[in-house]
Design an enzyme around this catalytic site. Structure first.
Site, PDB file in Angstrom:
ATOM      1  N   GLY A  57       0.527  -1.330   0.106  1.00 35.11           N
ATOM      2  CA  GLY A  57       0.159   0.381   0.302  1.00 35.11           C
ATOM      3  C   GLY A  57       1.167   0.646  -0.415  1.00 35.11           C
ATOM      4  CG  HIS A  58       4.824   1.593   0.665  1.00 32.75           C
ATOM      5  ND1 HIS A  58       4.173   0.341   1.570  1.00 32.75           N
ATOM      6  CD2 HIS A  58       5.575   0.978   0.273  1.00 32.75           C
ATOM      7  CE1 HIS A  58       5.400  -0.016   2.059  1.00 32.75           C
ATOM      8  NE2 HIS A  58       6.181  -0.064   0.463  1.00 32.75           N
ATOM      9  CB  ALA A  59       4.499   3.846  -4.628  1.00 40.84           C
ATOM     10  NE  ARG A 104       5.876  -1.254  -3.951  1.00 41.45           N
ATOM     11  CZ  ARG A 104       6.693  -1.327  -3.577  1.00 41.45           C
ATOM     12  NH1 ARG A 104       7.422  -2.086  -3.145  1.00 41.45           N
ATOM     13  NH2 ARG A 104       7.965  -0.508  -4.334  1.00 41.45           N
TER      14      ARG A 104
END
Ligand code: TYD
Length: 143
Positions: A57-59, A104
């Site tokens: 839940g981040h890049a 992702r």
């Protein structure tokens, strides 16, 4: 190498890692720069993941990672802001290369799954983009 903001899900790929087969059990050695296309600075692994849990839940702005299902299976949802792709990992001799600038999420962990991550940088919270609207701004997309 492209600007991370220009990277797409098609720049992420599943890499075949070496597999030394042995009746007593197999070995997968991973060498920095040759088996994985970056210098490995950090290794971490996720384990004891409760059923139904979602990780990621981040890049990342510059971090490159190779994600391996060292045990069990899980799926990786990749998103470049325009296109999405879902990759199932379930073999310890396959690694998903995730380039920077890709959102992702990791889902559908099997019981006992171990997610091994080889990373190009040491941990740096400033390298994370944890909000999807910040991510679309980073990608120069309208959010
Ligand atoms: P995070 O990367 O957000 O987890 P995931 O993407 O797997 O869901 O990290 C969760 C927490 O752990 C966060 O507070 C930062 C910390 N952390 C470290 O201190 N060092 C590390 O190498 C990693 C990967 C995380």
């Amino acid at each position: 190498m492209k600007e991370p903001s220009k990277n797409t899900v098609d720049d992420c790929s599943v890499i075949d890692l070496p597999k030394i087969q042995n009746n007593a059990g197999n070995i997968t050695p991973v060498h920095t720069n040759s088996d994985v296309p970056f210098q490995i600075q950090r290794v971490y692994y996720l384990y004891d993941i409760p059923g139904g849990e979602v990780r990621g839940g981040h890049a990342h702005k510059i971090l490159r990672q190779l994600v391996v299902a060292a045990s069990g299976s899980f799926e990786v949802l990749l998103d470049d802001g325009k296109k999405k792709n879902t990759i199932m990992l379930n073999q310890p001799y396959k690694g998903l290369l995730i380039v920077p600038g890709i959102w992702r999420e990791l889902i559908n962990f099997s019981s006992g799954a171990i997610c091994l991550v080889l990373a190009s940088e040491i941990y740096d919270e400033n390298d994370y983009i944890r909000s999807y609207s910040t991510f679309t701004n980073f990608k120069n997309l309208l959010s």
